[in-house]
Structures are given as C-alpha cells and as structure tokens.
Design an enzyme around this catalytic site. Structure first.
Site, PDB file in Angstrom:
ATOM      1  N   ALA A 256       0.839  -1.200   0.000  1.00 28.22           N
ATOM      2  CA  ALA A 256       0.000   0.000   0.000  1.00 28.22           C
ATOM      3  C   ALA A 256       0.874   1.250   0.000  1.00 28.22           C
ATOM      4  O   ALA A 256       0.560   2.244  -0.663  1.00 28.22           O
ATOM      5  CB  ALA A 256      -0.916   0.008   1.220  1.00 28.22           C
ATOM      6  N   GLU A 259       2.781   1.390  -3.830  1.00 33.33           N
ATOM      7  CA  GLU A 259       1.982   1.536  -5.049  1.00 33.33           C
ATOM      8  C   GLU A 259       1.336   2.938  -5.164  1.00 33.33           C
ATOM      9  O   GLU A 259       1.309   3.532  -6.243  1.00 33.33           O
ATOM     10  CB  GLU A 259       0.906   0.437  -5.019  1.00 33.33           C
ATOM     11  CG  GLU A 259      -0.038   0.418  -6.185  1.00 33.33           C
ATOM     12  CD  GLU A 259       0.499  -0.366  -7.379  1.00 33.33           C
ATOM     13  OE1 GLU A 259       1.638  -0.860  -7.300  1.00 33.33           O
ATOM     14  OE2 GLU A 259      -0.214  -0.445  -8.377  1.00 33.33           O
ATOM     15  N   SER A 261       2.253   5.925  -3.726  1.00 37.56           N
ATOM     16  CA  SER A 261       3.199   7.021  -3.988  1.00 37.56           C
ATOM     17  C   SER A 261       3.775   6.888  -5.392  1.00 37.56           C
ATOM     18  O   SER A 261       3.960   7.891  -6.090  1.00 37.56           O
ATOM     19  CB  SER A 261       4.359   7.009  -2.995  1.00 37.56           C
ATOM     20  OG  SER A 261       3.896   6.815  -1.709  1.00 37.56           O
ATOM     21  N   CYS A 367      -6.599   5.732   5.621  1.00 37.91           N
ATOM     22  CA  CYS A 367      -5.177   5.401   5.415  1.00 37.91           C
ATOM     23  C   CYS A 367      -4.308   5.641   6.649  1.00 37.91           C
ATOM     24  O   CYS A 367      -4.182   6.764   7.137  1.00 37.91           O
ATOM     25  CB  CYS A 367      -4.630   6.216   4.259  1.00 37.91           C
ATOM     26  SG  CYS A 367      -2.915   5.818   3.898  1.00 37.91           S
ATOM     27  N   GLU A 376       5.993  12.398   1.613  1.00 38.40           N
ATOM     28  CA  GLU A 376       6.775  11.810   0.524  1.00 38.40           C
ATOM     29  C   GLU A 376       6.433  12.478  -0.815  1.00 38.40           C
ATOM     30  O   GLU A 376       7.323  12.807  -1.604  1.00 38.40           O
ATOM     31  CB  GLU A 376       6.455  10.312   0.480  1.00 38.40           C
ATOM     32  CG  GLU A 376       7.332   9.537  -0.451  1.00 38.40           C
ATOM     33  CD  GLU A 376       6.998   8.047  -0.409  1.00 38.40           C
ATOM     34  OE1 GLU A 376       6.414   7.569   0.584  1.00 38.40           O
ATOM     35  OE2 GLU A 376       7.315   7.376  -1.398  1.00 38.40           O
TER      36      GLU A 376
HETATM   37  C1  HEM Z   1       0.257   8.431  -1.073  1.00 43.53           C
HETATM   38  C2  HEM Z   1      -0.946   8.297  -1.214  1.00 43.53           C
HETATM   39  C3  HEM Z   1      -1.854   7.296  -0.526  1.00 43.53           C
HETATM   40  C4  HEM Z   1      -3.159   7.163  -0.820  1.00 43.53           C
HETATM   41  C5  HEM Z   1      -3.957   7.964  -1.852  1.00 43.53           C
HETATM   42  C6  HEM Z   1      -3.681   6.109   0.037  1.00 43.53           C
HETATM   43  C7  HEM Z   1      -4.997   5.711   0.054  1.00 43.53           C
HETATM   44  C8  HEM Z   1      -5.538   4.815   0.965  1.00 43.53           C
HETATM   45  C9  HEM Z   1      -6.949   4.547   1.105  1.00 43.53           C
HETATM   46  C10 HEM Z   1      -8.051   5.176   0.266  1.00 43.53           C
HETATM   47  C11 HEM Z   1      -7.091   3.644   2.119  1.00 43.53           C
HETATM   48  C12 HEM Z   1      -8.416   3.091   2.666  1.00 43.53           C
HETATM   49  C13 HEM Z   1      -8.802   1.758   2.070  1.00 43.53           C
HETATM   50  C14 HEM Z   1     -10.157   1.284   2.546  1.00 43.53           C
HETATM   51  O1  HEM Z   1     -10.887   2.016   3.212  1.00 43.53           O
HETATM   52  O2  HEM Z   1     -10.542   0.143   2.210  1.00 43.53           O
HETATM   53  C15 HEM Z   1      -5.771   3.323   2.606  1.00 43.53           C
HETATM   54  C16 HEM Z   1      -5.494   2.431   3.607  1.00 43.53           C
HETATM   55  C17 HEM Z   1      -4.224   2.046   3.932  1.00 43.53           C
HETATM   56  N1  HEM Z   1      -3.046   2.635   3.518  1.00 43.53           N
HETATM   57 FE1  HEM Z   1      -2.859   4.202   2.263  1.00 43.53          FE
HETATM   58  N2  HEM Z   1      -2.671   5.623   0.816  1.00 43.53           N
HETATM   59  C18 HEM Z   1      -1.522   6.316   0.517  1.00 43.53           C
HETATM   60  C19 HEM Z   1      -0.274   6.150   1.102  1.00 43.53           C
HETATM   61  C20 HEM Z   1       0.029   5.152   1.988  1.00 43.53           C
HETATM   62  C21 HEM Z   1       1.324   4.919   2.578  1.00 43.53           C
HETATM   63  C22 HEM Z   1       2.560   5.764   2.307  1.00 43.53           C
HETATM   64  C23 HEM Z   1       1.214   3.806   3.377  1.00 43.53           C
HETATM   65  C24 HEM Z   1       2.224   3.092   4.235  1.00 43.53           C
HETATM   66  C25 HEM Z   1       3.444   3.316   4.345  1.00 43.53           C
HETATM   67  C26 HEM Z   1      -0.154   3.353   3.298  1.00 43.53           C
HETATM   68  C27 HEM Z   1      -0.659   2.241   3.956  1.00 43.53           C
HETATM   69  C28 HEM Z   1      -2.008   1.959   4.078  1.00 43.53           C
HETATM   70  C29 HEM Z   1      -2.516   0.861   4.895  1.00 43.53           C
HETATM   71  C30 HEM Z   1      -1.677  -0.138   5.674  1.00 43.53           C
HETATM   72  C31 HEM Z   1      -3.920   0.928   4.810  1.00 43.53           C
HETATM   73  C32 HEM Z   1      -4.935   0.043   5.529  1.00 43.53           C
HETATM   74  C33 HEM Z   1      -5.452   0.769   6.752  1.00 43.53           C
HETATM   75  C34 HEM Z   1      -6.573   0.048   7.458  1.00 43.53           C
HETATM   76  O3  HEM Z   1      -7.225  -0.820   6.860  1.00 43.53           O
HETATM   77  O4  HEM Z   1      -6.829   0.356   8.632  1.00 43.53           O
HETATM   78  N3  HEM Z   1      -0.844   4.187   2.451  1.00 43.53           N
HETATM   79  N4  HEM Z   1      -4.838   4.073   1.887  1.00 43.53           N
END
Ligand code: HEM
Length: 418
Positions: A256, A259, A261, A367, A376
């Site tokens: 997550a 992909e 970033s 997120c 980043e």
């Molecule tokens: C840079 C742009 C990013 C976007 C647009 C983004 C977007 C999202 C979104 C929309 C979700 C919610 C998914 C859901 O509700 O089913 C999510 C969850 C998550 N993201 Fe991101 N993300 C970003 C960056 C990151 C980064 C940098 C990390 C980790 C280093 C990360 C790790 C995660 C994880 C582990 C979840 C699951 C959280 C949970 O289920 O409680 N994401 N992200």
C-alpha cells in the site's frame, strides 16, 4: 429518497449471471478519459435519484456510491464490512479475493481483529515519527533525481524516479535491506496488477513473504531502528500476533505504501506541468506546498476504487439504501469531484483551503500511512521541480499509457526531458 429495488441475487454463489433485467448495469471499472479526472460517468451517477448498480469482471453486481456525503456515510457506518471472506465482497480482480481471504491483511478485516492490528502499526505513522523521517526522504529524493538526470533523455518519470523513490522510502521504513530492493520492485509489479492471474499473484506473494519471513528472523536476533524489528521484538515476541498474520500485515503495508506514492508522484508532476500557473504559485510561495499536495490528492484520486465493502445491515444513504448482504464500492474519486462538496471540482487550485477530501478513505480504514504519503509526495515533487526547472513531458496527455490494471490509478510510463 429512492430505495433501490430489492435484489434476489445478494449471494454471488446463487447469482444466475447476466439476465435481460441486468441490461442497465454499468460495466465497472470505468476508464478515465483524462488521466487527471475520475471517469466522466460518475457525474451522472451522482445526480441520479438512486444508487447505480455495477457489473464487475467477476460477474458480481455491487452498488456504486458516488456522492461525497454518501461515501463518507457508507465508509463510516458500523455495518460496513471489509472482510474479503464474505462471498459478496466485490473484489475487482480474480486473484484478489482469494488471496485477501487467505492472507487477511488488516485493510480487509473488520473490528475487533482490525483494531488489534491497526493499534500495532499506528504508532509508526504519527506526525512526529513521520516528521523525523524528513531528512531521510529528502536524501532519497535528492539521490533519485540525480539518477533521473543521469539517464539519457527522454527518461521515464515512473521507472527512473517515482518508483525508485517510493520503493526506497517504504523499504527504509520497514527495514528491507537495499540489496533486496530490485527483487521487491519486481514482485510488487506482479502482485499489484489486476492482469495477474490468481497463480501469478500467489507465486509473487509467496516470494515476497519468503523475504519478509527471513527479515523477521534476522531482526528478531539483531533488531534495528525499523518497523519490522519493532514488530518482531514486540507483538510477535509477546504472542499478540501470529507469524502468518504479521507477514500479511507487513506485506500490505509494503504494498500500500509503495503503489500509491509510485502512481501519485508522476501524475501530480504532470498535473502541475499541465497547469503552469499553479506551479508558478508554488514557486513563488513554497508554503503553499502542503495544501497543494492535499489538492492534488483530491484532484487525482488515485485510490478511487480501493474501498470495497459489504453491508452487513441495511445502510441508508441520501441516494438510496444499500440492502444488507450486498457489496458496494464507495468511489473516492466521485466524492472528491462532487460539486456539492467542492466548488468547481474539476479545477486544480493549489490555494484551495478545504481539507475534507476522501483521497485517503474515511472511517475505520482511513489510510494509516497518510502522514508519510503526504510528506513523501511533497518532497518528491519539490525536489524534482527545484532540481529540474526545465522539466517537460514528451508526450501529449492523450498518448500516455494508463495503468488500468492496477487497483490504484496511474500511468505506466511518463517520458520526460529537461
Ligand atoms: C500516497 C498516497 C496514498 C493514498 C492515496 C492512500 C490511500 C488509501 C486509502 C483510500 C485507504 C483506505 C482503504 C479502505 O478504506 O478500504 C488506505 C489504507 C491504507 N493505507 Fe494508504 N494511501 C496512501 C499512502 C500510503 C502509505 C505511504 C502507506 C504506508 C506506508 C499506506 C498504507 C495503508 C494501509 C496499511 C492501509 C490500511 C489501513 C486500514 O485498513 O486500517 N498508504 N490508503
């Protein structure tokens, strides 16, 4: 308020498949006509009096939620389930559901299981901890922009910059050694693609898990200042998480974090090149950068279709009720371009002050890495435009190959010169 007609086919196992009555279903996912903006059809869906029913490649027929207020309500409702083991879960790729049901990454879990894992990770991404990573991220971006400039022009902003930045940052955070980076880059391109078969995703994840498994052993014996070391010597050592689950949770964080970033950085750079007056504002007043990153996240909405859910009870929304047992997709791009929430949503405005976008989702699964993601993207863009002021795209927008096979929207290649 219009309630959708009751659906006899809530269980995909008994869904008879396409019938004449299904003729109006929207085939989903939809393609973008412009790489910057979510599909045009979302506007019509938002204005309809009722919810739209989609037909996705698996043959399932989830509801599409499009209004800003509805997307937030549908994601924060206690009956919103992310559990991929439910047969009604509307996974878009063939391999995705089987793998998610087996591995149970916490993004596809419900409370209380989800809460336990999230608590273990949330401390890794606090504003304070992420702020402390700034010098390291600046060093990574500075190094990778020199790599880009060392390539013969036109170079590829995706492979020669964004992918290298995003993999290096996430691997550093987790403690994946630099010598495993190339391997990691190859594996994530297979596991993150919707074109990959179930077998291919399984094999790629098997290899990735082999690597993480080895790292957990190494770091349990010789801990360092990184996330895997802390989880191996903390929750795993104390028996609060199984090794199988720990592998999955590290795997999803790697994926997550990388992909999103990787896809955001080139797309955001292009959006600014296409709107030179906005880039000029940022050059004149760098304090606008943090707000600009949020605006770019809203405008581009790369994680538009990631929010898949099943309603465990009826979920009432302004556009209709999602009946208990049905799958639905809360379209983040549709919400972020809702004119009821954002005036002139199709206009990129780095001075926009509203921060209620849902690019990072909403509710329980919002997120966990958003502080890191924001920082980043900001550093990667600032470094790029400061070091390469003459940067230009070599292809017209319409000729850029979209990466439609991934759950996160992006471009396969962005040739640039300077
Ligand atoms: C840079 C742009 C990013 C976007 C647009 C983004 C977007 C999202 C979104 C929309 C979700 C919610 C998914 C859901 O509700 O089913 C999510 C969850 C998550 N993201 Fe991101 N993300 C970003 C960056 C990151 C980064 C940098 C990390 C980790 C280093 C990360 C790790 C995660 C994880 C582990 C979840 C699951 C959280 C949970 O289920 O409680 N994401 N992200």
């Amino acid at each position: 308020m219009t309630r959708p007609a009751p659906d006899p086919a809530t269980d995909p196992a008994t869904d008879p498949g396409p019938t004449a009555a299904d003729g109006d279903d929207t085939s989903f996912p939809l393609a973008r006509t412009c790489p910057f903006t979510p599909p045009d059809d979302y506007a019509g869906m938002r204005e309809r009096a009722d919810l739209t029913r989609a037909r996705i490649p698996s043959g399932k027929r989830p509801w599409l939620v499009t209004r800003h207020e509805d997307v937030r309500a549908a994601l924060s409702h206690p009956a919103a389930s992310s559990d991929a083991r439910n047969p009604a879960f509307p996974a878009l790729g063939d391999g995705e559901q089987v793998v998610a049901a087996e591995l149970r990454p916490f993004i596809r879990m419900d409370p209380p299981d989800h809460t336990l894992v999230r608590r273990m990770l949330v401390g890794e991404f606090t504003v304070r901890r992420v702020r402390a990573m700034r010098p390291a991220i600046e060093a990574v971006c500075a190094e990778q922009v020199e790599y880009l400039l060392s390539r013969p022009a036109p170079a590829d902003l995706v492979a020669d910059y964004a992918n290298r930045v995003s993999t290096t940052v996430i691997c550093r955070l987790l403690g994946v050694p630099l010598e495993d980076l190339e391997f990691f880059r190859r594996i994530t391109s297979i596991s993150g693609s919707r074109d990959s078969t179930e077998e291919e995703v399984g094999a790629a994840l098997g290899e990735l898990f082999g690597l993480i498994d080895r790292l957990i052993d190494d770091k349990a014996k010789d801990p360092r200042d990184d996330l895997i070391s802390r989880l191996a010597t903390g929750p795993l050592a104390r028996g609060e998480i199984t090794r199988h689950s720990l592998l999955s949770q590290i795997g999803i964080t790697l994926n997550a974090g990388h992909e999103t970033s990787r896809n955001m950085i080139p797309l955001a750079a292009l959006a600014l090149l296409e709107h030179p007056e906005q880039l000029e504002l940022l050059r004149e007043d760098p304090q606008l950068w943090p707000g600009a990153v949020d605006e770019l996240l809203r405008y581009l909405s790369v994680a538009d279709v990631i929010t898949l859910r099943v309603a465990t009870e009826d979920i009432p929304l302004s556009s209709g009720t999602i009946p208990a047992g049905d799958g639905y997709i809360a379209l983040l791009g549709a919400a972020n371009h809702d004119p009821g929430a954002f005036p002139e949503p199709g206009r990129l405005d780095v001075r926009r002050t509203q921060r209620n976008h849902v690019a990072f989702g909403y509710g329980t699964h919002q997120c966990v890495g958003q502080n890191l993601g924001r920082l980043e993207i900001e550093i990667a863009l600032r470094t790029l435009f400061d070091r390469v002021p003459t940067l230009r795209s070599e292809l017209a927008l319409a000729d850029l190959p979209a990466r439609s096979s991934s759950a996160i929207f992006g471009l396969d290649e962005v040739p640039v010169s300077w």
